[in-house]
Enzyme design. Sequence first.
Site, mmCIF file in Angstrom:
data_model
loop_
_atom_site.group_PDB
_atom_site.id
_atom_site.type_symbol
_atom_site.label_atom_id
_atom_site.label_comp_id
_atom_site.label_asym_id
_atom_site.label_seq_id
_atom_site.Cartn_x
_atom_site.Cartn_y
_atom_site.Cartn_z
ATOM 1 N N CYS A 138 1.965 1.594 -8.527
ATOM 2 C CA CYS A 138 0.640 1.164 -8.942
ATOM 3 C C CYS A 138 0.525 -0.343 -8.873
ATOM 4 O O CYS A 138 1.433 -1.042 -8.449
ATOM 5 C CB CYS A 138 0.394 1.609 -10.365
ATOM 6 S SG CYS A 138 0.751 3.349 -10.630
ATOM 7 N N GLY A 174 -2.767 1.340 -4.996
ATOM 8 C CA GLY A 174 -3.147 2.575 -5.661
ATOM 9 C C GLY A 174 -4.624 2.827 -5.547
ATOM 10 O O GLY A 174 -5.422 1.924 -5.798
ATOM 11 N N ASN A 224 3.502 -0.203 -13.910
ATOM 12 C CA ASN A 224 3.842 0.027 -12.507
ATOM 13 C C ASN A 224 5.322 0.361 -12.472
ATOM 14 O O ASN A 224 6.147 -0.407 -12.960
ATOM 15 C CB ASN A 224 3.549 -1.223 -11.673
ATOM 16 C CG ASN A 224 3.991 -1.074 -10.217
ATOM 17 O OD1 ASN A 224 4.185 -2.065 -9.534
ATOM 18 N ND2 ASN A 224 4.159 0.132 -9.723
ATOM 19 N N GLY A 225 5.635 1.506 -11.888
ATOM 20 C CA GLY A 225 7.023 1.931 -11.821
ATOM 21 C C GLY A 225 7.125 3.377 -12.247
ATOM 22 O O GLY A 225 6.123 4.084 -12.319
ATOM 23 N N TYR A 250 6.977 -1.823 3.356
ATOM 24 C CA TYR A 250 5.704 -1.103 3.432
ATOM 25 C C TYR A 250 4.668 -1.522 2.405
ATOM 26 O O TYR A 250 3.498 -1.700 2.726
ATOM 27 C CB TYR A 250 5.956 0.400 3.286
ATOM 28 C CG TYR A 250 4.694 1.193 3.055
ATOM 29 C CD1 TYR A 250 3.821 1.454 4.102
ATOM 30 C CD2 TYR A 250 4.345 1.641 1.774
ATOM 31 C CE1 TYR A 250 2.642 2.157 3.891
ATOM 32 C CE2 TYR A 250 3.164 2.346 1.562
ATOM 33 C CZ TYR A 250 2.326 2.601 2.616
ATOM 34 O OH TYR A 250 1.162 3.278 2.404
ATOM 35 N N ASP A 277 6.235 0.623 10.523
ATOM 36 C CA ASP A 277 7.111 0.043 9.504
ATOM 37 C C ASP A 277 8.199 1.005 9.061
ATOM 38 O O ASP A 277 9.310 0.606 8.738
ATOM 39 C CB ASP A 277 6.283 -0.418 8.290
ATOM 40 C CG ASP A 277 5.523 0.718 7.660
ATOM 41 O OD1 ASP A 277 6.046 1.328 6.722
ATOM 42 O OD2 ASP A 277 4.403 1.012 8.115
#
Length: 489
Positions: free
Chosen positions: A8, A35, A135-136, A276, A380
């Site tokens: 995120c 996201g 985030n994670g 990416y 990529d």
Amino acid sequence: MQNLGEKCAVFGVYGTGLDVARLSFFGLFALQHRGQESAGIAAANGETIRVHKGMGLVSQVFTDELVGSLKGHIAVGHNRYSTTGGSKVKHAQPMLAAGSTSLQKKDYGDTSPSLLDSVSLSSAPDDGAIAIVHNGNLPTTEALDAFLKEKGIDTAEFSDSRMMVEAIAVAMREGSELEDAIKKTYSLFTGAFSVLIMSKDKLIAIRDECGIRPLSLGEINGGYVIASETCAFAPIGATFLRDIEAGAMLVIDEKGVRSEQLIPANPKMDIFEFVYFARPDSQLLGKSVYEVRHNFGVELAKEYPLEADVVIPVPETAIASAIGYARELGIPFEMGIAKNRYIHRTFITPEQHVREQGVKAKLSPIVEAINGKRVVIIDDSIVRGTSSRQIVKMLFDAGAKEVHFLVASPPVKYPDFYGIDTPKQTDLIAATKSVEEIEKYLGATSLRYLSYEGMIRATGISEDLLCTSCFTGIYPIDIGDRAKEVRLT
Ligand code: 5GP
Ligand code: MG
């Protein structure tokens, strides 16, 4: 626990006199690539916290009026990305929790399953509300779960992020100030987290000991901003100050900014951010993402100098690598595949058949740049191989004489548990097939991956400062029971 893979964006801002909600809107807008499933902003005015969040893109969730209704001097925002778990607003962030005993079990309405597309929530002035954005991903929540259950909290419907905010709120209800509550519960968080927590008068950032997901601090008109990526700073007129340290807690309040190490840092940022995820105009660990991707292409050129008529990138992520490759070998570079600008990342659709359709909706060949040519196509990464296969076919259909598929990273053989949400290992094509087999599956004239050493060299960063788990199967933070899902190949 609800098993959600989340990669995120988080954004936070603190500053008297700043239009914090509007800054958050534009910050999240710059971080939209991280996201697209849901978006939300919480703002505090010194008394209460108000949240608005909903399903969809930032520009779909917020109207000007809604942004205007979020007033205060502190805000946090979130863009959520996920491929599994319900696409429900109950997983949207920011998430609120009550940190005061006066309103013990305040239900903010976002914990129960809801079919609503959006919700607006408001805390009561005296319930010690806190809001979290994460985030994670925490691959193992055993300790957190046990802690919450012991306090009589039912975690069945909770995501990892919801567990974190509830644990902090529990410690506050037991008498701790927010900062102490975070310190007391920090050791329960096992996994990858770049998290922002706000109360009515503080903005706090914490990161896991490895700093797997990025998090940077910036400055704006006497105030401060925090963002997942530095690309969020320039569009709002902020300037980058520094990255927030792995294992640290950074506090911003009326006294200014202070930072404290909660656990010794063991920095290992996820290399897949370079490959990416991040935007090319961001800086990670002091390196330009664009330059690193360009170097991937230069390394590829050194490892596999092909004779070809044209080098074409799969837009957008591979553009810099394709430029690096083409320039190094003196082969013409062409944007031989056009991308619809208004489509977002296709992984958003979990069902394979929709994803297959998705590639054509997203990419189309420019026959004039392809017909009759020996084409080097650069992407990529290859994850499942679904889109790569269609791209090869698309190029041959457009008249390519040869299609050499080059990948600007090594084979992705291992699943991610820290918030990228690559699919399970058996769906990773490189986990089950050799390079020759993948080449056949894609139908390419040849297929080459960048070597692991070449990738590391291209970053200019020491290998031991990076998390390389999706390529090596080495997981620097305990993944608990999920280790059973990994087979070393
Ligand atoms: P595949 O050929 O494996 O179906 O798709 C490869 C493409 O997926 C590459 O173009 C790469 O940019 C993209 N990709 C790699 N990792 C992710 C991810 O975590 N999420 C999304 N949405 N796309 C990804
Ligand atoms: Mg791509």
